[in-house]
Motif scaffolding. Sequence first.
Motif, PDB file in Angstrom:
ATOM      1  N   ASN A  41     -32.463  70.899  36.327  1.00 31.95           N
ATOM      2  CA  ASN A  41     -31.584  70.416  37.406  1.00 31.95           C
ATOM      3  C   ASN A  41     -31.791  71.147  38.729  1.00 31.95           C
ATOM      4  N   PHE A  42     -33.011  71.577  38.997  1.00 34.34           N
ATOM      5  CA  PHE A  42     -33.296  72.269  40.246  1.00 34.34           C
ATOM      6  C   PHE A  42     -33.096  71.366  41.462  1.00 34.34           C
ATOM      7  N   GLY A  43     -33.123  70.051  41.265  1.00 34.91           N
ATOM      8  CA  GLY A  43     -32.895  69.136  42.380  1.00 34.91           C
ATOM      9  C   GLY A  43     -31.528  69.350  43.011  1.00 34.91           C
ATOM     10  N   HIS A  44     -30.534  69.639  42.188  1.00 34.41           N
ATOM     11  CA  HIS A  44     -29.184  69.893  42.716  1.00 34.41           C
ATOM     12  C   HIS A  44     -29.156  71.203  43.511  1.00 34.41           C
ATOM     13  N   ASP A  45     -29.830  72.233  42.991  1.00 35.72           N
ATOM     14  CA  ASP A  45     -29.931  73.495  43.733  1.00 35.72           C
ATOM     15  C   ASP A  45     -30.641  73.264  45.069  1.00 35.72           C
ATOM     16  N   LEU A  46     -31.724  72.506  45.029  1.00 35.71           N
ATOM     17  CA  LEU A  46     -32.498  72.212  46.231  1.00 35.71           C
ATOM     18  C   LEU A  46     -31.644  71.500  47.274  1.00 35.71           C
ATOM     19  N   ALA A  70     -27.016  73.330  53.214  1.00 32.88           N
ATOM     20  CA  ALA A  70     -26.544  74.579  53.831  1.00 32.88           C
ATOM     21  C   ALA A  70     -27.489  75.039  54.936  1.00 32.88           C
ATOM     22  N   ALA A  71     -28.795  74.871  54.734  1.00 32.52           N
ATOM     23  CA  ALA A  71     -29.777  75.283  55.742  1.00 32.52           C
ATOM     24  C   ALA A  71     -29.667  74.443  57.007  1.00 32.52           C
ATOM     25  N   THR A 122     -23.678  68.844  60.584  1.00 30.32           N
ATOM     26  CA  THR A 122     -23.129  68.471  59.279  1.00 30.32           C
ATOM     27  C   THR A 122     -23.457  67.021  58.933  1.00 30.32           C
ATOM     28  N   ALA A 123     -23.710  66.189  59.945  1.00 28.43           N
ATOM     29  CA  ALA A 123     -24.093  64.794  59.699  1.00 28.43           C
ATOM     30  C   ALA A 123     -25.584  64.768  59.342  1.00 28.43           C
TER      31      ALA A 123
END
Length: 148
Positions: free
Chosen positions: A89-94, A100-101, A109-110
């Motif tokens: 599930n690294f896609g969710h971490d990515l 955030a970046a 934010t958009a």
Amino acid sequence: MEITFKIKRFNELSSAELYSVLQLRSEVFVVEQNCVYQDIDDKDAKALHVLGYCQNELSAYSRLFDAGNYFDEASIGRVIVRQKFRKFNFGHDLMRVSIAAIEENFNQTAITISAQEYLKIFYESHGFVQTSESYLEDDIPHIEMKKK
């Protein structure tokens, strides 16, 4: 399994990092998806690059754009997890790191993305909503999605 991320501007990428990125993008988007298209598109120099490493191997990647560089809003593209790492599930971490970046580096934010249609539920889980009908991009069904 654990993944660690580096976020770099194009001119901060080493030649080995850039080679790994281009190799992974080709492996997934050209070979795995059987899609001949021009991946090297002159947009990398404007992007912020998110590189995820697991066991010293590039296992996940995305590129980020400030508002106006790709869409009117900030955007995330070339979202990839190497096939052998998808079960973690690294896609969710990515996606969490990429969102955030964008907030941290671009003060935005958009976010707008051009998502492969079969990943709609995945992107919805990160707050994106579909904003277009399905369209073909490189012969693969895509939808535009936005996060406010």
